[in-house]
Motif scaffolding. Structure first.
Motif: not given
Length: 140
Positions: A14-20, A67-84
């Protein structure tokens, strides 16, 4: 800060997700602010206007890509959280299974009730038909 119920690995995750999340949002904001500054054209440099314009354009492209890379990183984060959550949210899964089980038992009881009622109606109708047939003058 330790939560008694949360396993250490989950708390770290959770800390890792928040930091990301914070890092990606900060990167988007900083790059956007820099693009706006570049668009204002307030830089005093010794470069020619044409060279400065090319440099600013290139920097805007790089910052837009950031900005695009950061947006893609956020989408990946959302996907990781959903999977978790899908893989590790056992209480919710169990609750959903229990609710569906109750719902299906209720539906089964309703169907059983309707079938019994239908059976009773058919038996009464069959009795009436048999009585009519056996008392009929058309019976041979």
């Amino acid at each position: 800060m330790s939560h008694g119920k949360i396993p250490q690995s989950k708390e770290q995750l959770l800390k890792s997700y928040t930091a990301s999340l914070k890092q990606d949002v900060r990167a988007m904001l900083e790059n956007f602010e820099e693009i706006v500054k570049l668009a204002k054209g307030e830089s005093d440099t010794q470069l020619s206007k044409m060279t400065q314009s090319e440099q600013d354009t290139y920097e805007m492209h790089v910052r837009a890509a950031n900005i695009v890379c950061a947006g893609e990183s956020l989408l990946k984060l959302v996907s990781d959280i959903k999977q978790y959550l899908i893989l590790n949210d056992f209480p919710s899964v169990n609750e959903a299974i229990t609710q569906n089980s109750k719902l299906f038992r209720t539906k089964q009881a309703e169907c059983d009730q309707k079938l019994m009622s239908l059976r009773d109606d058919m038996a009464a109708d069959l009795y009436d038909l048999e009585e009519e047939y056996y008392t009929s003058i058309y019976k041979h």
